[in-house]
Design an enzyme around this catalytic site. Structure first.
Site, mmCIF file in Angstrom:
data_model
loop_
_atom_site.group_PDB
_atom_site.id
_atom_site.type_symbol
_atom_site.label_atom_id
_atom_site.label_comp_id
_atom_site.label_asym_id
_atom_site.label_seq_id
_atom_site.Cartn_x
_atom_site.Cartn_y
_atom_site.Cartn_z
ATOM 1 N N ARG A 108 -62.633 1.392 27.605
ATOM 2 C CA ARG A 108 -62.757 0.685 26.336
ATOM 3 C C ARG A 108 -63.717 1.449 25.428
ATOM 4 N NH1 ARG A 108 -64.953 -5.342 26.267
ATOM 5 N NH2 ARG A 108 -66.902 -4.318 26.778
ATOM 6 N N CYS A 157 -59.006 -9.370 31.259
ATOM 7 C CA CYS A 157 -60.152 -8.646 31.823
ATOM 8 C C CYS A 157 -61.453 -9.420 31.645
ATOM 9 C CB CYS A 157 -60.269 -7.248 31.231
ATOM 10 S SG CYS A 157 -60.564 -7.248 29.467
ATOM 11 N N ASN A 203 -63.809 -13.818 27.757
ATOM 12 C CA ASN A 203 -65.219 -14.176 27.531
ATOM 13 C C ASN A 203 -65.469 -14.413 26.045
ATOM 14 O OD1 ASN A 203 -65.405 -13.496 30.203
ATOM 15 N ND2 ASN A 203 -66.181 -11.450 29.810
ATOM 16 N N ASP A 204 -64.988 -13.479 25.240
ATOM 17 C CA ASP A 204 -65.164 -13.640 23.800
ATOM 18 C C ASP A 204 -64.149 -14.607 23.215
ATOM 19 O OD1 ASP A 204 -67.437 -12.167 22.974
ATOM 20 O OD2 ASP A 204 -66.372 -10.334 23.514
ATOM 21 N N HIS A 214 -73.651 -10.822 28.841
ATOM 22 C CA HIS A 214 -73.431 -9.533 29.500
ATOM 23 C C HIS A 214 -74.411 -9.296 30.639
ATOM 24 C CE1 HIS A 214 -70.716 -8.907 26.136
ATOM 25 N NE2 HIS A 214 -70.062 -8.195 27.013
ATOM 26 N N ARG A 223 -71.884 -17.299 23.860
ATOM 27 C CA ARG A 223 -71.772 -17.140 25.315
ATOM 28 C C ARG A 223 -73.111 -16.810 25.978
ATOM 29 N NH1 ARG A 223 -68.290 -11.492 25.511
ATOM 30 N NH2 ARG A 223 -69.142 -11.177 27.595
ATOM 31 N N GLU A 252 -59.360 -10.877 21.797
ATOM 32 C CA GLU A 252 -60.566 -11.653 22.125
ATOM 33 C C GLU A 252 -61.097 -12.433 20.930
ATOM 34 O OE1 GLU A 252 -63.581 -9.051 23.696
ATOM 35 O OE2 GLU A 252 -63.157 -7.476 22.271
ATOM 36 N N ARG A 310 -66.440 -0.532 30.690
ATOM 37 C CA ARG A 310 -67.254 -0.886 29.507
ATOM 38 C C ARG A 310 -68.105 0.320 29.124
ATOM 39 N NH1 ARG A 310 -67.352 -6.261 32.174
ATOM 40 N NH2 ARG A 310 -66.837 -7.834 30.609
HETATM 41 C C1 PEP Z 1 -64.304 -10.256 27.140
HETATM 42 O O1 PEP Z 1 -64.763 -10.542 26.031
HETATM 43 O O2 PEP Z 1 -63.681 -11.077 27.840
HETATM 44 C C2 PEP Z 1 -64.488 -8.909 27.709
HETATM 45 C C3 PEP Z 1 -63.891 -8.547 28.817
HETATM 46 O O3 PEP Z 1 -65.358 -8.080 27.086
HETATM 47 P P1 PEP Z 1 -66.922 -8.262 27.118
HETATM 48 O O4 PEP Z 1 -67.270 -9.268 28.170
HETATM 49 O O5 PEP Z 1 -67.522 -6.938 27.420
HETATM 50 O O6 PEP Z 1 -67.247 -8.738 25.742
HETATM 51 MG MG MG Z 2 -65.442 -9.014 24.705
#
Ligand code: PEP
Ligand code: MG
Length: 591
Positions: A357, A527, A479-480, A213, A490, A456, A320
Site C-alpha cells: 500500500r 484487509c 477499520n476506516d 494503529h 477509531r 474505506e 503498510r
Molecule cells: C483499514 O482502514 O481497514 C485498513 C486496513 O487500513 P489502516 O488500518 O492502516 O487504516
Molecule cells: Mg485505513
C-alpha cells in the site's frame, strides 16, 4: 490489594508479569537486557554520564562567578544548586544500581525506570515547590542520557538467551526472569513497532481504541495487550504484579494466589489450543462446499514476510508501507532504500503476491511523534494517505518507482489508500504512468503490477463503478470504513463502545462492494481487522468474501472457521443478518 482495571481487548492471550512504567516521551530510550558480565560497565556508563553533567554545571557556576555574578538572576544559581543536589541524590543512584544489577536492565532503561519511581513520589507530595522539582529531575535525567549517548553500551544481548546460567553463577536476584508488562499512557504505532523484538510480554495503555494503529501493531506482535485502560498508568506502580487478560480487556493488579493460579491455568490452556491449530498449517483453506478461500497476511515491515509464510499465508494482502516512513525525524526513505525494503518483502514471500500500500501517513500515524498533527482539529478527516501523497508528488513518485522496481523480483500489487474522488484516481494513475516513464528514461528495470484501491470511505463504497473502471482489484479497509460511516474516531476509547463492525450501514457497504466486484469480475478482499476476527468469518463468507487479509497470527484460527463452513448455506443466513435492524444481536444469538 487486588483490583482490576477494564479497558479494550486488542491482542488476545494472557500475560502475567511485573509492571514496567514508561513515560511516552522516554520510549525512544533503548530497552534491553544486559549480560551479568556487563553490569559493571553499565554502572560505569551511568556514573560517567552523571559526572559529565556535574562537571558541566560546575563549569557554568564558575563562569557565572567570574564573568557575570551581578547580572545572573538568583533563580538560576539556585536552580543549578538544585540540579547538583538531584544529581548526587542517593535514591537516584541506588535505584539505578538496583535496576542494572538485580534486573539486568541496560543503563538508559535503568535510569528512566528510576526516574519513573522518583517522579511518582514527587507527584504525591503536598508541597507545591517540591512537586515542581519533578521537572528538574526530568531535565537532569535528559542531560545524563545525552551525556551517555557518546558512550555506547558494550556488546548487547537484546533477548534473554544464555542468561540463566550466568545469573546462577553470579547468584543474581532471580526476579530477572519474570516477564515484564509495559505500562504507558500512550504508545504511538512507531513506538509499538520498535518493541517487535522486545523484552515485554504484554502492553497496557491508558488511551487508544480497538482499531487504533497502536492496537493493530500490538495485535501483529501477538502479545496480550489492553488499550483504553484509562488510569492504568497512574494506578499501577513500578514492579507491581499484573495479569493482562487480552481476550476480555481486563488488567488484574496485585492478584491473589488463587487468581494467579486460575490465570496461569488459562494461559496454559490457551497455549495448548494454539499448538493444536498448527496442525492446520498445510491444510488448504477450502470450505465444506469446496470454495477456495484466500488467506493473506497484513505486514508492517519487510522482515514480517517470513512470519507470514510460516503462518501459512498465501501472500501479503496489505503491506503498510508507512511504517518505513515513521520516526525518521524528517529524513524519509529514498527510492533505493524503499526499493530494497519492498524487494526484501517480495523475496521473503517466495513467489507469493505482495500487495504494497502506498504510504498512509496522517491521523493516528504521524510521521514523527514530535510533529503530531495538533494544528488540525480532525486529523482523521484531514491530509492523510493518498491526499498527502498527492501534495508531495516527488515523494510519491519515488515510492511508486521503488514499488515498480521491486516488481522485478516477484508478483507485486499496488494498493492506494483513502481514495474518494475520481480526480484523485486520475491523478494517481497519471503519476504511476509518469513513474514508469521516469524509470524508462533512466533505463532502470521494473515489473508489471496490478493496481488496487482501498474502499474505506463510505463515499467510495457508494460510487464503486468509477473504482471498478480504473482498478484491477479492491480491498475493503473496514477499520476506516467503520470509523467514517459511524463518525467514530477509531483511536478514541471514549466512543469505542459505539465502534460497531456489525452496524447495518457498515454491513451493507461491505455486501454491496463484494457484490459489485463479483459482478464485474474484479477481486475484492477485506484487509481491515474484521478479516481476522473469527467471530465474523462465517458472516463474511456468507456475504461473498473469498479473500481475507489479517495479522499472520490469526490465519490458522480463521482457517479453522473456513474449514467448518458451508459458504453456499451461509448466504441465506448472511442475507437475514443484513436485513436485521440489530445484526449483532442476531449474530450473538446464532439465529
Ligand atoms: C483499514 O482502514 O481497514 C485498513 C486496513 O487500513 P489502516 O488500518 O492502516 O487504516
Ligand atoms: Mg485505513
Amino acid at each position: 490489594m487486588t483490583f482490576s482495571i477494564h479497558g479494550l481487548p486488542v491482542a488476545r492471550g494472557i500475560a502475567i508479569g511485573r509492571a514496567v512504567l514508561v513515560a511516552s516521551s522516554r520510549l525512544d530510550v533503548a530497552h534491553y537486557f544486559i549480560e551479568p558480565t556487563q553490569v559493571v560497565a553499565e554502572l560505569n556508563r551511568v556514573r560517567d554520564g552523571r559526572d559529565a553533567v556535574i562537571a558541566e554545571i560546575h563549569r557554568l557556576q564558575e563562569n557565572i562567578a567570574h564573568h557575570s555574578p551581578k547580572e545572573t538572576p538568583h533563580e538560576l544559581s539556585a536552580l543549578l544548586e538544585v540540579h547538583l543536589m538531584l544529581l548526587q541524590d542517593e535514591e537516584l543512584e541506588s535505584g539505578v544500581r538496583h535496576w542494572i544489577k538485580d534486573r539486568l536492565y541496560n543503563a538508559e532503561w535503568a535510569l528512566t525506570s528510576q526516574l519513573e519511581v522518583i517522579s511518582r513520589q514527587f507527584d504525591e507530595m503536598q508541597d507545591e515547590y517540591l512537586r515542581e522539582r519533578k521537572a528538574d529531575l526530568e531535565q537532569i535525567t535528559e542531560r545524563i542520557l545525552r551525556a551517555m549517548r557518546g558512550v555506547s553500551s558494550p556488546l548487547v544481548q537484546p533477548l534473554r538467551a544464555g542468561r540463566k546460567a550466568a545469573q546462577q553463577e553470579l547468584l543474581l536476584d532471580d526476579t530477572v526472569d519474570v516477564p515484564l508488562i509495559l505500562v504507558a499512557h500512550d504508545l504511538s504505532p512507531a513506538d509499538m513497532l520498535q518493541f517487535k523484538q522486545s523484552v515485554f510480554a504484554g502492553f497496557i495503555t491508558d488511551v487508544g481504541g480497538k482499531t487504533s494503529h497502536t492496537a493493530i501493531v500490538a495485535r501483529s506482535l501477538d502479545i496480550p495487550a489492553v488499550v483504553g485502560a484509562r488510569l492504568a498508568s497512574q494506578l499501577l506502580r513500578q514492579d507491581d504484579w499484573v495479569i493482562i487478560d487480552g481476550d476480555a480487556g481486563v488488567v488484574v493488579v496485585d492478584p491473589s494466589p488463587i487468581i494467579l493460579a486460575e490465570y496461569g491455568f488459562r494461559q496454559r490452556q490457551a497455549e495448548l489450543a494454539r499448538g493444536r491449530l498448527t496442525r492446520l498449517l498445510h491444510t488448504p483453506a477450502v470450505t465444506l462446499d469446496g470454495q477456495h478461500i484466500e488467506l493473506l497476511a497484513n505486514i508492517e515491515m519487510p522482515d514480517d514476510a517470513a512470519a507470514a509464510v510460516q503462518a501459512g499465508a498465501m501472500g501479503v494482502g496489505l503491506f503498510r508501507s508507512e511504517f518505513l516512513f515513521m520516526g525518521r525525524h524528517g529524513k524519509l526513505p529514498n527510492e533505493d532504500e524503499q526499493y530494497l525494503a519492498y524487494r526484501r518483502a517480495v523475496e521473503g514471500m517466495q513467489g507469493l503476491p505482495v500487495t504494497i500500500r502506498t504510504v498512509d501517513i496522517g491521523a493516528d500515524k504521524p510521521l514523527d511523534e514530535s510533529v503530531r498533527d495538533l494544528g488540525h482539529l480532525n486529523p482523521a478527516l484531514g491530509l492523510r494517505a493518498i491526499r498527502w501523497s498527492l501534495t508531495e508528488p516527488a515523494m510519491f513518485l519515488s515510492q511508486l518507482r521503488a514499488m515498480l522496481r521491486a516488481a522485478v523480483h516477484g508478483p507485486v500489487q499496488l494498493l492506494i489508500p483513502m481514495l474518494v474522488h475520481a480526480s484523485e484516481i486520475r491523478q494517481t494513475m497519471a503519476l504511476i504512468d509518469h513513474a514508469r516513464v521516469q524509470l524508462d528514461n533512466r533505463g532502470v528495470a521494473y515489473g508489471p503490477v496490478k493496481i488496487g484501491a482501498m474502499i474505506e470511505i463510505p463515499a467510495a463504497a457508494l460510487t464503486l463503478p468509477v473504482f471498478l473502471k480504473y482498478f484491477d482489484f479492491l480491498s475493503i479497509g473496514t477499520n476506516d470504513l467503520i470509523q467514517y460511516t459511524l463518525a467514530i474516531d477509531r483511536a478514541d476509547e471514549s466512543v469505542a463502545h459505539l465502534y460497531d463492525p456489525l452496524h447495518p450501514a457498515v454491513l451493507r457497504l461491505i455486501a454491496n462492494t463484494l457484490a459489485q466486484g463479483k459482478a464485474q469480475g474484479k477481486p475484492v478482499s477485506v484487509c481491515g481487522e474484521m478479516a481476522g476476527d473469527v467471530t465474523l468469518t462465517k458472516l463474511l463468507l456468507g456475504l461473498g468474501l473469498r479473500s481475507f487479509s489479517m495479522h499472520p497470527a490469526q490465519i490458522l484460527a480463521v482457517k479453522q472457521e473456513v474449514l467448518r463452513s458451508d459458504a453456499g448455506k451461509l448466504e441465506a443466513w448472511a442475507q437475514q443478518i443484513l436485513d436485521d435492524d440489530e445484526p449483532a444481536r442476531r449474530l450473538v444469538a446464532g439465529i
